[in-house]
Design an enzyme around this catalytic site. Sequence first.
Site, PDB file in Angstrom:
ATOM      1  CD1 TRP A 166      40.066  42.311  37.974  1.00  0.00           C
ATOM      2  CD2 TRP A 166      37.915  42.942  37.787  1.00  0.00           C
ATOM      3  NE1 TRP A 166      39.322  41.556  38.858  1.00  0.00           N
ATOM      4  CE2 TRP A 166      38.000  41.932  38.771  1.00  0.00           C
ATOM      5  CE3 TRP A 166      36.670  43.492  37.512  1.00  0.00           C
ATOM      6  CZ2 TRP A 166      36.889  41.457  39.460  1.00  0.00           C
ATOM      7  CZ3 TRP A 166      35.563  43.027  38.206  1.00  0.00           C
ATOM      8  CH2 TRP A 166      35.668  42.009  39.161  1.00  0.00           C
ATOM      9  CE1 TYR A 178      44.636  38.801  38.464  1.00  0.00           C
ATOM     10  CE2 TYR A 178      44.838  41.025  39.346  1.00  0.00           C
ATOM     11  CZ  TYR A 178      44.167  39.818  39.288  1.00  0.00           C
ATOM     12  OH  TYR A 178      43.040  39.623  40.025  1.00  0.00           O
TER      13      TYR A 178
END
Length: 768
Positions: free
Chosen positions: A112, A110
């Site tokens: 960005w 997980y």
Amino acid sequence: MAASFRNSSHWGAFLADVEGGRVTGVRPFEQDPDPSPMLGAIAASVHAKARVERPMVREGWLKNGPGSGEGRGAEPFVAVSWEKALELVAGELARVKETYSNEAIFGGSYGWASAGIFHYARTQLRRFLFAYGGCVDQSANYSFGAATAFVPHIVGDLKSVTGPMTTWPAVVKHTGMLVLFGGVNLKNTQVARGGCVAHARLPYFQQIADAGIDVVNVSPCRDDAPDLLKPQWVPVRPNTDAALMLGLCHTLIIEDLHDPKFLESHCVGYDRVRPYLMGESDGQPKDSDWAAAITGIDAATIRDLARRMASKRTLVSAAWSLQRADHGEQTYWALILLASVLGQIGLPGGGFTFGYGSSGGLGDPDMLFNPPSLSGGSNPINYAIPAARIADALLEPGKVIGHNGKKITYPDIKLIYWAGGNPFHHHQDINRLLKGWQRPETIIVHEPWWTATARHADIVLPATTTLERNDIGSNGRDPYLMVMEKAIEPVGEARNDFDILSDLARRLGCEAAFAEGRDENEWLRFLYDSCRQGAQTNQVAMPDFDSFWKQGWFEIPKADEDFTLYTEFRADPKAKKLRTRSGRVELYCERIAKMGYDDCPPQPTWIEPAEWLGSEKADRFPLHMISSQPKTRLHSQMDCGPVSGADKVAGREPVAINSADAASRGISDGDLVRLFNDRGACLAGAIVTDDVRPGAVRLYTGAWYDPVEGGKIGSLDRHGNPNMLTLDKGTSQLGQGPIAQTALVQIERYEGDAPAVSVFEPPETVSA
Ligand SMILES: Nc1nc2c(c(=O)[nH]1)N[C@H]1C(S)=C(S)[C@@H](COP(=O)(O)OP(=O)(O)OC[C@H]3O[C@@H](n4cnc5c(=O)[nH]c(N)nc54)[C@H](O)[C@@H]3O)O[C@H]1N2
Ligand SMILES: Nc1nc2c(c(=O)[nH]1)N[C@H]1C(S)=C(S)[C@@H](COP(=O)(O)OP(=O)(O)OC[C@H]3O[C@@H](n4cnc5c(=O)[nH]c(N)nc54)[C@H](O)[C@@H]3O)O[C@H]1N2
Ligand SMILES: [Mo]
């Protein structure tokens, strides 16, 4: 000779100036109306001391092989050649797969990462692991994890959370009153995943101000709505918004300001909700006095708010942060109830939305067609845990949990592989994470920078930044496709995630499935061309790839500017049903009732959060900590850069504290302070302000975790990472979202010798 190159980031597109092989500065994209100050951190971050220059292996792991997890974060690293590093990584993947199966490999990864559709690290890694037989993945996200599972049960889809939603032009044109729970903070709208190119929020806000729209900022923080909007500040106690919303509903109903017709024709379950609101089911009317005692907002203000809302075209909205709290589902449900009681859902500029101020692009007019994106592929073992349950899974393999009506068994993870995320930034209760993180046999991380996650890995592979490769920037909510040109050679020995994974795939016999026979250039052309088909369907002429690359960008035309969510349903609730079980807005939900979760009742309910200012725990930890998104960086990214650096106080992350709370503790502006609770402690620099209500403190997320004793559970973080203090628990069994905004703390002046922040220097290395 100086040259300049186009590139992009989650916080904006830019031109990078390059001299002598180094990025010397960046200039914002010509078409950006309001560029983010965060662009100022790029040049220094790319060439920061904290770049990972070479492949590195933890000393104990290299000497003794897999295991000895207590050494993570404590031991020095040994530099190795790429050849050696790839051999080690491929060997470990093969060993773990053979010994335990793909279910022992955790590859959710997980995070960005960076802008750019092709080199998006998380997608690259998961594609690679899927090609290698699969891995344990992560479902949903930290941003709106609870809403992802929950909201579709109530209104049939997630559009109110992720868009396309009621547009800002529609608000300017039709809305009379905007009630914003969690505000609409410009800092958050600087950012959109994949690239926020057109920062269009400020011009809309000017129009809202000019139109004289009545704006209300319901938040513990005054600065959550810009002064430009002349907002009324309703300084609610953190995590009590659901009670406030129920109190507003009560006033609307008893004063006959509600819309019984809408509740009858477009909703189900009002007959069950009403007795709860009136106190017929539990003896406690949810009236404005009740709400006042919980929320800290006086009853007269609540009643006045309700009356104003009923007198105008009103749009209610809640930030995503409101569901990143214990029982966050209930807060979102209470907001939908409030909008239903007002009866304006689907009327132009009325109804509800979530996340208006949570990301760039939300509330912007939708685009005619979708920008290109790289397919994530599918996971052959079809196994995922809710994103925020990672520490639970590491600590309790085999445990069965409930999630959205299903059961999930935690895997027994032996190998963690992470690229493009920073769990030692994003996860709640870092001491607990660290405990779980010590258990797997091997941890592999790709990182451009020595983040805390890299420091807690066994094998660290240096990754390039966007300036060291070619890509296309795009995001489903922003109209610009941006050329991202390679501007400099890779820093040190850094390599692209795709190239690293291609080499591994070759060694492991899955290269054809992973790379599909394309190199970087061929992938970019392939992805671009896939988008041109969508353009053709909409009669839009898109240039060919070479012309696009020369031009530098392409703007996708807009669809309907004046758009309100659920207008069709409003007009004809029978023919244009919602995709819920009943076809209507579910104020009581049979499906949720069937799940039988004690922490997620089947109708909007005020449930005390695990910790809040009204709980017993507040005797020992009397301040509610809000850890919102930072205005000077993206999460932990660029914390080592000058924009974030300029904001630090006493060399640490600033914590904003109300002047009364500061005075009673003898804390002055600029003081070094210690925040603590039973879970952990960190240092921070005090900002004394009345922009934060008494009883609340704000410590932005993203300061790099910098323990005094590396690898030691319970060590003091000298830098100000709020996740030393947050609570690691799911919102409910339904959503299993993170609850970062639910945390009580205490603060004191720090009197001792303060250890200096050291985390922006590379870790200690030794020779083999
Ligand atoms: N207390 C608290 N905690 C929170 C939140 C909160 O509100 N409060 N919010 C949560 C939310 S909503 C989110 S989305 C998460 C964000 O959590 P993350 O997305 O994990 O945070 P980032 O700092 O963006 O981490 C991305 C990492 O990828 C690395 N990276 C960048 N580009 C590349 C690349 O090309 N290749 C590789 N290999 N790596 C790259 C960066 O250096 C960085 O370390 O945090 C969550 N944590
Ligand atoms: N500059 C910048 N922008 C970002 C990001 C970033 O790292 N930096 N991250 C992006 C990401 S990944 C995401 S998910 C979004 C998140 O978007 P949001 O979830 O909207 O962001 P937050 O900043 O966590 O919270 C918004 C506001 O909610 C308020 N708040 C917190 N708790 C409560 C409460 O209990 N009640 C009320 N009424 N208000 C409360 C806080 O004061 C805070 O300023 O932001 C995105 N935008
Ligand atoms: Mo997020």
